[in-house]
Every structure is written in C-alpha cells, then in structure tokens.
Motif scaffolding. Structure first.
Motif, PDB file in Angstrom:
ATOM      1  N   ASP A  82      34.167  27.903  71.541  1.00  0.00           N
ATOM      2  CA  ASP A  82      33.315  27.441  72.627  1.00  0.00           C
ATOM      3  C   ASP A  82      32.119  28.385  72.755  1.00  0.00           C
ATOM      4  O   ASP A  82      32.284  29.606  72.677  1.00  0.00           O
ATOM      5  CB  ASP A  82      34.116  27.420  73.936  1.00  0.00           C
ATOM      6  CG  ASP A  82      33.476  26.528  74.957  1.00  0.00           C
ATOM      7  OD1 ASP A  82      33.621  25.303  74.834  1.00  0.00           O
ATOM      8  OD2 ASP A  82      32.807  27.051  75.876  1.00  0.00           O
ATOM      9  N   HIS A 118      25.628  24.351  76.299  1.00  0.00           N
ATOM     10  CA  HIS A 118      27.050  24.464  75.978  1.00  0.00           C
ATOM     11  C   HIS A 118      27.372  23.625  74.743  1.00  0.00           C
ATOM     12  O   HIS A 118      26.799  22.556  74.548  1.00  0.00           O
ATOM     13  CB  HIS A 118      27.897  23.975  77.159  1.00  0.00           C
ATOM     14  CG  HIS A 118      29.354  23.963  76.853  1.00  0.00           C
ATOM     15  ND1 HIS A 118      30.037  22.806  76.555  1.00  0.00           N
ATOM     16  CD2 HIS A 118      30.250  24.973  76.761  1.00  0.00           C
ATOM     17  CE1 HIS A 118      31.304  23.116  76.311  1.00  0.00           C
ATOM     18  NE2 HIS A 118      31.453  24.413  76.426  1.00  0.00           N
ATOM     19  N   PHE A 120      30.733  23.189  71.428  1.00  0.00           N
ATOM     20  CA  PHE A 120      31.980  23.693  70.850  1.00  0.00           C
ATOM     21  C   PHE A 120      32.217  23.098  69.480  1.00  0.00           C
ATOM     22  O   PHE A 120      31.745  22.012  69.150  1.00  0.00           O
ATOM     23  CB  PHE A 120      33.181  23.459  71.775  1.00  0.00           C
ATOM     24  CG  PHE A 120      33.545  22.017  72.023  1.00  0.00           C
ATOM     25  CD1 PHE A 120      34.438  21.343  71.202  1.00  0.00           C
ATOM     26  CD2 PHE A 120      33.008  21.339  73.108  1.00  0.00           C
ATOM     27  CE1 PHE A 120      34.785  20.025  71.443  1.00  0.00           C
ATOM     28  CE2 PHE A 120      33.352  20.018  73.366  1.00  0.00           C
ATOM     29  CZ  PHE A 120      34.244  19.356  72.528  1.00  0.00           C
TER      30      PHE A 120
END
Length: 184
Positions: A82, A118, A120
């Motif tokens: 992540d 963000h 991942f």
C-alpha cells in the motif's frame, strides 16, 4: 490498538490487538474514540471493497476538494503493498511517499488523510482490500498520477515484471508528478 505516526505528518499505521484461540481470532478494526484521541476524527460515510489477483495495481488516485477523501485501508485476506503520496503543497513532505505491506495476517491498517494520492499492488491472488472513506465518490473530482513516475521513485515490487502487472487503461494515462497540479 496501537496507532503509530509515520515519517509523513498525519499519515498513521494502526495495529489492532488481536485475540486468537482455537476458534480463530477477533479484533476491533475501528473505535471512534481511540481514533479521535490519535487525531483521526473524521466521519466515515462509505465503505468500499475490492477483490484482486496478484499483480493488480490500482492507483495512484485521490479526489479533489470539495470531495476530497480520507481513507482507512486494510486487507481482509491476501496482501498488498500500500502506498500513499503526500500532495499537500505546503507540506514539508510534499512529493514523498510511504509504503507498507498490509495483509490478512498482520491486520495492519493505514490512515490516509485528504491531501494524499493512494494506490496499492496486490501481492497474492484472491486478495480482498477494504476501506472506509470520509467523502462520497465523485467521478468529476478524480485526480491521479502515474504509478511508475520516476520522480516519485516508488519501489512497487522487485518480484513482478512489468508484463505481470494488471493495470487499468485509466491508470496508464495519468500525468506524471511534475505535470500534476495539486489542488491541496
């Protein structure tokens, strides 16, 4: 529950206390009072979940104000690398990233406040990733940066070749960081 600050201000790792016995395990994944005491006092309005195979790379994404989202992310089963990137223009760590392995085994969570990109990378097949958000999704507010931007220098995973990565068309045409105008 142990809430630890990262080298990037406001970004926090949450490690719950896990009780295990012959039946399995139990842990508290969210406690509004403990989170508020640690400085995470946002209201969550939506829960999201994704299922991915090994090599799925999602990100780097955010939403611009007034639909900016804080995210509390974790993995139910499987594992991910992540990554959060600070895009707050007045932050001493703007342009810096933090990465952590989240898994169904370590039960760690990451608090990603508004003002961060963000993303991942799924490290195992059949990974279930879930997150709470502080604002509703708004397609017109989507922003992002290319996952492999050279200036960000994110070490995604040395065990996967570029051919093994599964990336959406949308994520393959995002701007590079130097061409990105942060709204934060």
């Amino acid at each position: 529950m142990n809430i630890v600050k990262t080298p990037i201000e406001d970004l926090m790792v949450i490690s719950p206390k896990v009780w295990k016995d012959n039946r399995g395990y139990f842990y508290e994944s969210f406690n509004a009072k403990l989170f508020a005491d640690a400085g995470i006092s946002h209201d969550f309005v939506q829960d999201n979940q994704s299922f991915s195979q090994k090599g799925a790379l999602r990100g780097l994404h955010a939403q611009k104000p007034p639909f900016a989202q804080g995210k509390l992310v974790r993995v139910i089963s499987g594992s991910v690398l992540d990554v959060a990137v600070d895009i707050r223009k007045n932050s001493a760590t703007c342009g810096q990233h933090f990465s952590i392995v989240l898994s169904g085994e370590n039960h760690k969570q990451l608090w990603v406040p508004p003002g961060f990109l963000h993303g991942f990378l799924t490290l195992e097949d059949h990974t279930i990733f879930t997150y709470k958000v502080t604002s509703y999704y708004d397609r017109e507010s989507e922003i992002g940066v290319m996952w492999n931007d050279a200036d960000l220098n994110i070490k995604w995973n040395d065990n996967l070749t570029p051919e093994e990565l599964i990336i959406s068309e949308k994520d393959q045409v995002l701007p590079v960081f130097k061409d990105f105008a942060s709204p934060f």
